[in-house]
Write an enzyme that holds these catalytic residues in place. Structure first.
Site, PDB file in Angstrom:
ATOM      1  N   THR A 101       0.807  -1.228   0.000  1.00 21.50           N
ATOM      2  CA  THR A 101       0.000   0.000   0.000  1.00 21.50           C
ATOM      3  C   THR A 101       0.836   1.273   0.000  1.00 21.50           C
ATOM      4  OG1 THR A 101      -0.080  -0.098   2.394  1.00 21.50           O
ATOM      5  CG2 THR A 101      -1.945  -1.051   1.214  1.00 21.50           C
ATOM      6  N   LYS A 102       2.153   1.150   0.093  1.00 22.98           N
ATOM      7  CA  LYS A 102       2.989   2.346   0.153  1.00 22.98           C
ATOM      8  C   LYS A 102       3.359   2.845  -1.258  1.00 22.98           C
ATOM      9  CE  LYS A 102       3.435   2.270   4.744  1.00 22.98           C
ATOM     10  NZ  LYS A 102       2.620   1.277   5.454  1.00 22.98           N
ATOM     11  N   VAL A 103       3.884   4.070  -1.334  1.00 20.18           N
ATOM     12  CA  VAL A 103       4.147   4.673  -2.655  1.00 20.18           C
ATOM     13  C   VAL A 103       5.133   3.869  -3.502  1.00 20.18           C
ATOM     14  CG1 VAL A 103       3.535   7.075  -2.197  1.00 20.18           C
ATOM     15  CG2 VAL A 103       5.807   6.257  -1.590  1.00 20.18           C
TER      16      VAL A 103
END
Ligand SMILES: *Cc1c(COP(=O)(O)O)cnc(C)c1O
EC number: 2.6.1.87
Length: 373
Positions: A190-192
């Site tokens: 879910t992180k960039v």
């Protein structure tokens, strides 16, 4: 209500992992089926570490299986004990890492401007047991790094940054990873930037390198030698291969995120009941999240979240409840700003392939919902 086309549209989740081309990933993992070198500091892990030292602007990057174990490892390597001053406005991992390592978290309130730790309240919380400060660059908003550095130096404290939200962020032209003794990054899906699951420690002091290596792989130094009571937090080759596919796309993803954020800002900036996230001067953001604060009481935020869900739009109360209010803790803490923000914040959908039409649809529903009696 007159939003018929919205009701027919597919649901919009708060986030959606960025994925490389399927063929690109297959090419990246193909050699593993020959070499059978699947973990333990393989070629992809070494290559990705080297690529990340460039991106993060530090001489040392160690990859780990996830961000949480990176935090626990950093606590060990930095030799933290006693009390550590931290923020309650964060993901469970930050506080859990301290508590699981036998440390007492001491909660400092956040400032209401950028939601990072309130540096004016830090010094009053320092005791003879304090060994470190663990701030969070929440939403990618940069902590007041110069002041934190000044306080840490004056009291001989270590600084460990939870930079899980801040990959690629710069402050006054300098990578965020260059501040403090160590920074932890999360590469969760879910992180960039992600490696499916994954994390990293970034640091400037080469003296930490051996200790991190030992902590990550059982303290093993050779076929017949084990020199430390290490755990297992190794990143595997399939994770690193995903990272190597995603990394070249990162800048482009940030550009897409930025365009979405600018559209949200344009549509929502004049809505009087909202307070938008402020990005500080001199900071180059990664546009990781789009938090919106709903003024008024908590009910307004909760009703808006339900209203959005009725329209197939899934926002997230990120972060609610506060860590201090978790059932497993129920800490007493004087953190009124954190409580205020936690009761009113909602992060809106944001990911690179969110279309402008979807952003407009989300904004229409928010404005329509806010105008209800
Ligand atoms: C995601 C996250 C973590 C934990 O990282 P994982 O890679 O999921 O273990 C820690 N702190 C914050 C603020 C996070 O958002």
């Amino acid at each position: 209500m007159n939003l018929p086309q919205h009701d027919l549209a597919p649901p919009i989740q708060v986030t959606r992992p960025s994925m490389p081309e399927f063929e690109a990933y297959v090419e990246m993992i193909r050699p593993l089926f020959e070499t059978r070198w699947l973990s333990n500091n393989g070629a992809h892990v070494r290559a990705l570490e080297s690529e990340l030292t460039d991106v993060l602007g530090v001489p040392y990057v160690s990859l780990l299986t996830n961000g949480h174990l990176a935090l626990e490892t950093a606590i060990d390597v930095l030799g933290l004990t006693g009390e550590v001053i931290t923020t309650p406005f964060t993901f469970a991992s930050t506080t859990h890492a301290l508590v699981r390592k036998g440390i007492t978290p001491v909660f400092c309130d956040i400032n209401p401007i950028d939601y990072t730790i309130d540096v004016t309240k830090l010094e009053a919380l320092i005791t003879e047991k304090t060994t470190a400060i663990l701030p969070v660059h929440v939403y990618g908003n940069v902590c007041h790094v110069e002041e934190i550095d000044r306080i840490a130096k004056r009291y001989g404290l270590k600084v460990l940054y939870d930079a899980a939200h801040a990959f690629g962020v710069t402050h006054d032209g300098q990578s965020i990873a260059t501040y403090g003794d160590m920074s932890m990054f999360s590469f969760h899906a879910t992180k960039v930037f992600h490696t499916i699951e994954g994390g990293a420690l970034a640091y400037r002091d080469g003296a930490f390198k051996t200790a991190v290596d030992l902590a990550v792989n059982f303290g093993i130094t050779g076929p017949e030698s084990v020199e430390a009571v290490g755990g297992n937090a190794k990143m595997n080759e399939f994770q690193a291969a995903m990272g190597r596919c995603n990394l070249p796309r990162f800048r482009d993803d940030v550009r897409k995120r930025r365009a979405i954020v600018e559209r949200y800002d344009k549509r929502l900036k004049d809505v009087p009941t909202l307070r938008l996230n402020r990005r500080a001067e001199g900071t180059e953001s990664n546009y990781a999240y789009y938090p919106v604060l709903f003024k008024g009481d908590r009910r307004r935020r909760d009703e808006m979240m339900d209203w959005l869900a009725e329209h197939g739009i899934f926002a997230r109360k990120y972060f609610y409840p506060l860590v201090t209010d978790f059932a497993c803790y129920a800490f007493e803490a004087n953190v009124p700003n954190a409580k205020y923000v936690s009761d009113r914040i909602l992060t809106l959908p944001l990911y690179p392939d969110l279309t402008m039409e979807m952003v407009d649809r989300i904004c229409d529903v928010i404005i329509e919902g806010g105008n209800r009696p």
